[in-house]
Design a protein around this motif. Sequence first.
Motif, PDB file in Angstrom:
ATOM      1  N   GLN A  85      24.305  54.920  67.027  1.00 14.53           N
ATOM      2  CA  GLN A  85      24.039  55.238  68.442  1.00 14.53           C
ATOM      3  C   GLN A  85      25.313  55.216  69.268  1.00 14.53           C
ATOM      4  OE1 GLN A  85      20.740  56.556  67.692  1.00 14.53           O
ATOM      5  NE2 GLN A  85      21.063  56.423  69.877  1.00 14.53           N
ATOM      6  N   SER A  86      26.447  55.534  68.650  1.00 18.16           N
ATOM      7  CA  SER A  86      27.736  55.530  69.337  1.00 18.16           C
ATOM      8  C   SER A  86      28.368  56.903  69.266  1.00 18.16           C
ATOM      9  CB  SER A  86      28.674  54.495  68.704  1.00 18.16           C
ATOM     10  OG  SER A  86      28.153  53.209  68.853  1.00 18.16           O
ATOM     11  N   GLY A  87      29.377  57.100  70.111  1.00 19.62           N
ATOM     12  CA  GLY A  87      30.097  58.361  70.107  1.00 19.62           C
ATOM     13  C   GLY A  87      31.315  58.282  70.999  1.00 19.62           C
ATOM     14  N   MET A  88      31.940  59.422  71.188  1.00 21.80           N
ATOM     15  CA  MET A  88      33.080  59.539  72.092  1.00 21.80           C
ATOM     16  C   MET A  88      32.808  60.689  73.045  1.00 21.80           C
ATOM     17  SD  MET A  88      37.169  59.787  71.337  1.00 21.80           S
ATOM     18  CE  MET A  88      37.313  58.015  71.067  1.00 21.80           C
ATOM     19  N   LEU A  89      33.037  60.433  74.340  1.00 22.24           N
ATOM     20  CA  LEU A  89      32.878  61.452  75.373  1.00 22.24           C
ATOM     21  C   LEU A  89      34.261  61.875  75.841  1.00 22.24           C
ATOM     22  CD1 LEU A  89      30.859  63.056  77.131  1.00 22.24           C
ATOM     23  CD2 LEU A  89      31.094  61.229  78.844  1.00 22.24           C
ATOM     24  N   PHE A  90      34.612  63.120  75.555  1.00 26.15           N
ATOM     25  CA  PHE A  90      35.882  63.711  75.983  1.00 26.15           C
ATOM     26  C   PHE A  90      35.628  64.364  77.341  1.00 26.15           C
ATOM     27  CE2 PHE A  90      35.828  63.506  71.453  1.00 26.15           C
ATOM     28  CZ  PHE A  90      37.136  63.309  71.039  1.00 26.15           C
ATOM     29  N   VAL A  91      36.466  64.072  78.313  1.00 22.45           N
ATOM     30  CA  VAL A  91      36.290  64.604  79.660  1.00 22.45           C
ATOM     31  C   VAL A  91      37.578  65.310  80.073  1.00 22.45           C
ATOM     32  CG1 VAL A  91      35.737  64.054  82.056  1.00 22.45           C
ATOM     33  CG2 VAL A  91      34.741  62.687  80.204  1.00 22.45           C
ATOM     34  N   TYR A  92      37.442  66.536  80.561  1.00 22.34           N
ATOM     35  CA  TYR A  92      38.578  67.321  81.018  1.00 22.34           C
ATOM     36  C   TYR A  92      38.665  67.262  82.542  1.00 22.34           C
ATOM     37  CZ  TYR A  92      38.635  69.116  76.288  1.00 22.34           C
ATOM     38  OH  TYR A  92      38.700  69.204  74.924  1.00 22.34           O
ATOM     39  N   PRO A  93      39.849  67.504  83.114  1.00 21.40           N
ATOM     40  CA  PRO A  93      39.980  67.446  84.573  1.00 21.40           C
ATOM     41  C   PRO A  93      39.240  68.584  85.294  1.00 21.40           C
ATOM     42  CG  PRO A  93      42.066  68.075  83.551  1.00 21.40           C
ATOM     43  CD  PRO A  93      41.123  67.729  82.440  1.00 21.40           C
ATOM     44  N   TYR A  94      38.987  69.681  84.573  1.00 18.71           N
ATOM     45  CA  TYR A  94      38.269  70.830  85.132  1.00 18.71           C
ATOM     46  C   TYR A  94      37.700  71.635  83.964  1.00 18.71           C
ATOM     47  CZ  TYR A  94      42.783  72.807  83.918  1.00 18.71           C
ATOM     48  OH  TYR A  94      43.932  73.148  83.238  1.00 18.71           O
ATOM     49  N   PRO A  95      36.696  72.479  84.199  1.00 21.24           N
ATOM     50  CA  PRO A  95      36.140  73.294  83.117  1.00 21.24           C
ATOM     51  C   PRO A  95      37.209  74.230  82.535  1.00 21.24           C
ATOM     52  CG  PRO A  95      34.678  73.297  84.999  1.00 21.24           C
ATOM     53  CD  PRO A  95      35.962  72.656  85.455  1.00 21.24           C
ATOM     54  N   GLN A  96      37.217  74.346  81.212  1.00 17.61           N
ATOM     55  CA  GLN A  96      38.243  75.143  80.539  1.00 17.61           C
ATOM     56  C   GLN A  96      37.785  75.519  79.136  1.00 17.61           C
ATOM     57  OE1 GLN A  96      41.582  72.257  79.232  1.00 17.61           O
ATOM     58  NE2 GLN A  96      40.561  71.269  80.963  1.00 17.61           N
ATOM     59  N   PRO A  97      38.462  76.483  78.513  1.00 14.95           N
ATOM     60  CA  PRO A  97      38.156  76.796  77.116  1.00 14.95           C
ATOM     61  C   PRO A  97      38.484  75.568  76.250  1.00 14.95           C
ATOM     62  CG  PRO A  97      39.484  78.536  78.107  1.00 14.95           C
ATOM     63  CD  PRO A  97      39.478  77.389  79.075  1.00 14.95           C
ATOM     64  N   ALA A  98      37.645  75.310  75.269  1.00 18.05           N
ATOM     65  CA  ALA A  98      37.895  74.160  74.393  1.00 18.05           C
ATOM     66  C   ALA A  98      37.429  74.478  72.976  1.00 18.05           C
ATOM     67  CB  ALA A  98      37.174  72.925  74.913  1.00 18.05           C
ATOM     68  N   ALA A  99      38.206  74.026  72.019  1.00 18.22           N
ATOM     69  CA  ALA A  99      37.840  74.103  70.607  1.00 18.22           C
ATOM     70  C   ALA A  99      38.324  72.809  69.963  1.00 18.22           C
ATOM     71  CB  ALA A  99      38.485  75.309  69.944  1.00 18.22           C
ATOM     72  N   PHE A 100      37.576  72.316  69.019  1.00 20.94           N
ATOM     73  CA  PHE A 100      37.933  71.088  68.309  1.00 20.94           C
ATOM     74  C   PHE A 100      38.189  71.419  66.845  1.00 20.94           C
ATOM     75  CE2 PHE A 100      36.889  69.181  72.099  1.00 20.94           C
ATOM     76  CZ  PHE A 100      36.787  67.801  72.057  1.00 20.94           C
ATOM     77  N   TRP A 101      38.934  70.554  66.185  1.00 20.34           N
ATOM     78  CA  TRP A 101      39.100  70.637  64.757  1.00 20.34           C
ATOM     79  C   TRP A 101      38.963  69.232  64.215  1.00 20.34           C
ATOM     80  CZ3 TRP A 101      44.918  71.902  63.490  1.00 20.34           C
ATOM     81  CH2 TRP A 101      45.745  70.984  64.121  1.00 20.34           C
ATOM     82  N   MET A 102      38.940  69.107  62.904  1.00 21.96           N
ATOM     83  CA  MET A 102      38.647  67.814  62.281  1.00 21.96           C
ATOM     84  C   MET A 102      39.851  67.214  61.558  1.00 21.96           C
ATOM     85  SD  MET A 102      35.484  67.093  63.056  1.00 21.96           S
ATOM     86  CE  MET A 102      34.875  65.983  61.792  1.00 21.96           C
ATOM     87  N   LYS A 103      41.051  67.645  61.941  1.00 21.58           N
ATOM     88  CA  LYS A 103      42.264  67.114  61.318  1.00 21.58           C
ATOM     89  C   LYS A 103      42.269  65.590  61.434  1.00 21.58           C
ATOM     90  CE  LYS A 103      47.273  67.326  61.354  1.00 21.58           C
ATOM     91  NZ  LYS A 103      48.468  67.949  61.926  1.00 21.58           N
ATOM     92  N   ASN A 104      42.514  64.932  60.314  1.00 22.07           N
ATOM     93  CA  ASN A 104      42.593  63.474  60.238  1.00 22.07           C
ATOM     94  C   ASN A 104      41.315  62.765  60.670  1.00 22.07           C
ATOM     95  OD1 ASN A 104      45.317  63.573  59.351  1.00 22.07           O
ATOM     96  ND2 ASN A 104      45.961  63.868  61.465  1.00 22.07           N
ATOM     97  N   THR A 105      40.213  63.484  60.740  1.00 25.55           N
ATOM     98  CA  THR A 105      38.925  62.883  61.076  1.00 25.55           C
ATOM     99  C   THR A 105      38.188  62.630  59.767  1.00 25.55           C
ATOM    100  OG1 THR A 105      38.909  64.078  63.169  1.00 25.55           O
ATOM    101  CG2 THR A 105      36.821  63.129  62.442  1.00 25.55           C
ATOM    102  N   LEU A 106      37.760  61.409  59.571  1.00 28.43           N
ATOM    103  CA  LEU A 106      37.175  60.982  58.303  1.00 28.43           C
ATOM    104  C   LEU A 106      35.650  60.992  58.316  1.00 28.43           C
ATOM    105  CD1 LEU A 106      39.542  57.903  57.787  1.00 28.43           C
ATOM    106  CD2 LEU A 106      39.893  60.265  57.014  1.00 28.43           C
ATOM    107  N   ILE A 107      35.061  61.146  59.483  1.00 30.53           N
ATOM    108  CA  ILE A 107      33.612  61.054  59.662  1.00 30.53           C
ATOM    109  C   ILE A 107      33.050  62.444  59.965  1.00 30.53           C
ATOM    110  CG2 ILE A 107      31.784  59.949  61.006  1.00 30.53           C
ATOM    111  CD1 ILE A 107      34.048  58.060  62.088  1.00 30.53           C
TER     112      ILE A 107
END
Length: 150
Positions: free
Chosen positions: A58-80
């Motif tokens: 029941q945990s997570g991380m909330l990423f917040v940007y200063p304003y709306p923008q294009p975003a893409a994530f990748w999983m580099k060095n992410t083990l989960i």
Amino acid sequence: MAFGAGLGISTASHAAECQLNRVDLRGSWGQVSFTVEIADDEAERAQGLMFREALPRQSGMLFVYPYPQPAAFWMKNTLIPLDIIFLNENGLVTGIQANAIPGDLTPLPGGNDVFAVLEVNAGLAAVYGISLGTEMRHKVFSKTAPIWPC
């Protein structure tokens, strides 16, 4: 907090006070809450959940940007393995990248008007019914016209 159907779906009142370390999501399927860490500056967003070996259910991380923008994530060095949930500035889920593969360098786009991103364990979006149009409540959305205010 009470949980329905063994899935962690909260039966708490909709009027419950917002907390900085918690997000609430709701839809026609019900409501669920996650305890979150906030990543709201460039260094924290770049680090994210990299190198972590586990994430409580029941945990997570909330990423917040200063304003709306294009975003893409990748999983580099992410083990989960993760579900990556993209939100607009009003707290509406506008995109989901389910079951992101640990270590994969493929960009996972979230759209052009991303204000916040919630990362949780892979599969939980489907388990809880989180989908496009799901609403999120958190104080980060209070500067705009949140669809589910604190």
